[in-house]
Design a protein around this motif. Structure first.
Motif, PDB file in Angstrom:
ATOM      1  N   HIS A  17      -8.551  15.516  -9.477  1.00 39.12           N
ATOM      2  CA  HIS A  17      -8.700  14.840 -10.766  1.00 39.12           C
ATOM      3  C   HIS A  17      -8.954  15.808 -11.920  1.00 39.12           C
ATOM      4  O   HIS A  17      -9.195  17.005 -11.719  1.00 39.12           O
ATOM      5  CB  HIS A  17      -9.810  13.786 -10.693  1.00 39.12           C
ATOM      6  N   GLY A  18      -8.934  15.270 -13.123  1.00 39.54           N
ATOM      7  CA  GLY A  18      -9.152  16.052 -14.321  1.00 39.54           C
ATOM      8  C   GLY A  18     -10.578  15.953 -14.847  1.00 39.54           C
ATOM      9  O   GLY A  18     -11.502  15.525 -14.145  1.00 39.54           O
ATOM     10  N   ALA A  82      -2.287  17.328  -8.731  1.00 36.69           N
ATOM     11  CA  ALA A  82      -3.392  17.563  -9.646  1.00 36.69           C
ATOM     12  C   ALA A  82      -3.060  17.073 -11.048  1.00 36.69           C
ATOM     13  O   ALA A  82      -1.943  17.256 -11.534  1.00 36.69           O
ATOM     14  CB  ALA A  82      -3.733  19.059  -9.682  1.00 36.69           C
ATOM     15  N   HIS A  83      -4.048  16.486 -11.675  1.00 39.25           N
ATOM     16  CA  HIS A  83      -3.885  15.955 -13.029  1.00 39.25           C
ATOM     17  C   HIS A  83      -4.751  16.739 -14.006  1.00 39.25           C
ATOM     18  O   HIS A  83      -5.893  17.097 -13.704  1.00 39.25           O
ATOM     19  CB  HIS A  83      -4.299  14.477 -13.063  1.00 39.25           C
ATOM     20  N   SER A  84      -4.189  17.024 -15.173  1.00 40.39           N
ATOM     21  CA  SER A  84      -4.925  17.612 -16.289  1.00 40.39           C
ATOM     22  C   SER A  84      -5.613  18.923 -15.843  1.00 40.39           C
ATOM     23  O   SER A  84      -4.999  19.761 -15.197  1.00 40.39           O
ATOM     24  CB  SER A  84      -5.918  16.588 -16.827  1.00 40.39           C
ATOM     25  N   LYS A  85      -6.900  19.081 -16.161  1.00 37.84           N
ATOM     26  CA  LYS A  85      -7.602  20.314 -15.820  1.00 37.84           C
ATOM     27  C   LYS A  85      -7.656  20.560 -14.315  1.00 37.84           C
ATOM     28  O   LYS A  85      -7.807  21.704 -13.867  1.00 37.84           O
ATOM     29  CB  LYS A  85      -9.015  20.275 -16.402  1.00 37.84           C
ATOM     30  N   GLU A 232      -2.524   6.746 -18.243  1.00 35.43           N
ATOM     31  CA  GLU A 232      -1.539   5.934 -17.521  1.00 35.43           C
ATOM     32  C   GLU A 232      -0.796   6.745 -16.472  1.00 35.43           C
ATOM     33  O   GLU A 232      -0.357   6.211 -15.448  1.00 35.43           O
ATOM     34  CB  GLU A 232      -0.550   5.322 -18.517  1.00 35.43           C
ATOM     35  N   LEU A 233      -0.685   8.031 -16.690  1.00 40.16           N
ATOM     36  CA  LEU A 233       0.061   8.897 -15.788  1.00 40.16           C
ATOM     37  C   LEU A 233      -0.514   8.891 -14.381  1.00 40.16           C
ATOM     38  O   LEU A 233       0.218   9.070 -13.401  1.00 40.16           O
ATOM     39  CB  LEU A 233       0.084  10.316 -16.361  1.00 40.16           C
ATOM     40  N   VAL A 234      -1.827   8.693 -14.246  1.00 40.61           N
ATOM     41  CA  VAL A 234      -2.456   8.669 -12.918  1.00 40.61           C
ATOM     42  C   VAL A 234      -2.886   7.260 -12.520  1.00 40.61           C
ATOM     43  O   VAL A 234      -3.702   7.090 -11.617  1.00 40.61           O
ATOM     44  CB  VAL A 234      -3.654   9.643 -12.844  1.00 40.61           C
TER      45      VAL A 234
END
Length: 262
Positions: A17-18, A82-85, A232-234
């Motif tokens: 997660h981010g 993986a999303h974002s950071k 929304e992407l995740v």
């Protein structure tokens, strides 16, 4: 081939997660995705890192989750989504922590691989950001963060810091890297991200509310999703929109990962 077998991967999938959230909370970060994948026979694990942790500490926690996943499944490698950071933490795990041999692929979704200008804007809000960071860290500790570091985490995704990060974390030839970006454009399905998108648009052009597609590009760039916000992407909102059906998107993504397993 049965319906479940179309998605089932040999290697486990680790969802990373981010910033600012946990894997499982009143509104699960990954929405319907974990249950959907498990229903199709995929071994799904979470990164387990802090919401407001700095990259090095968070990457070490992801490494522990990765080792647990490999031990429990008996597989030598895993796929990281993986999303974002979280994408930066996955890259650090692969490169600086030297765990590339345990990773078959890294898929990054709106990861600020070239920085996030919104972080730079917020860090300039003195003393407000310092006061907010103290409150945010106290809240994070109450909800399970072991080492929250709000300001450090914010500085890590500035454009200046990312130049150094990229130099220190080169790609590992054993890992397949791919990425997607997103842009909110004129969509109003996510009011919170629409507000930050409006702030950033005159400065950096289109974003998903936080990250520009140009920043998200890394490895094989699979494209920019239009009318889709950072959240929304995740599937963190747990719903389809007129422009994006998250579970269909991830079904195709996971089918592609099967092709990397030989």
């Amino acid at each position: 081939m049965g319906r479940d077998e179309l998605l089932k991967t040999k290697y486990p999938i680790l969802l990373v997660h981010g910033m600012g959230y946990w894997d499982e909370s009143p509104r699960p970060y990954w929405g319907r995705l974990p249950a959907f994948l498990r229903a199709h026979g995929v071994a799904v694990y979470f990164g387990g890192q802090d919401a407001w942790g700095a990259v090095p500490g968070n990457a070490r926690r992801v490494a522990l989750s990765l080792r647990d996943a490999l031990r429990e499944t008996g597989q030598p490698r895993a796929h990281l989504i993986a999303h974002s950071k979280g994408g930066l933490e996955a890259r650090y795990l692969i490169s600086t922590l030297g765990l590339g041999g345990c990773v078959a692929s890294l898929t990054m979704l709106s990861t600020p691989n070239r920085g996030a200008p919104l972080a730079e804007l917020l860090l300039r809000l003195h003393p407000g950001v310092e006061l907010w960071s103290v409150a945010a860290e106290a809240h994070a500790r109450r909800h399970g963060d072991r080492d929250p570091a709000v300001l450090r985490a914010g500085r890590e995704i500035t454009r200046e810091a990312i130049v150094r990060f990229n130099r220190e974390n080169p790609d590992d030839a054993r890992v397949y890297y791919q990425s997607w970006g997103a842009e909110l454009a004129d969509s109003r399905t996510d009011p919170l991200m629409a507000a930050s998108h409006a702030v950033l648009r005159p400065l950096v052009g289109e974003t998903d509310g936080l990250v520009a597609p140009e920043s998200a590009k890394w490895g094989v760039y699979r494209g920019t999703l239009h009318g889709v916000s950072h959240q929304e992407l995740v599937d963190s909102m747990g719903r389809d929109t007129p422009r994006f059906r998250p579970l269909s998107f991830y079904a195709e993504l996971v089918r592609g990962l099967r092709g990397l397993e030989g």
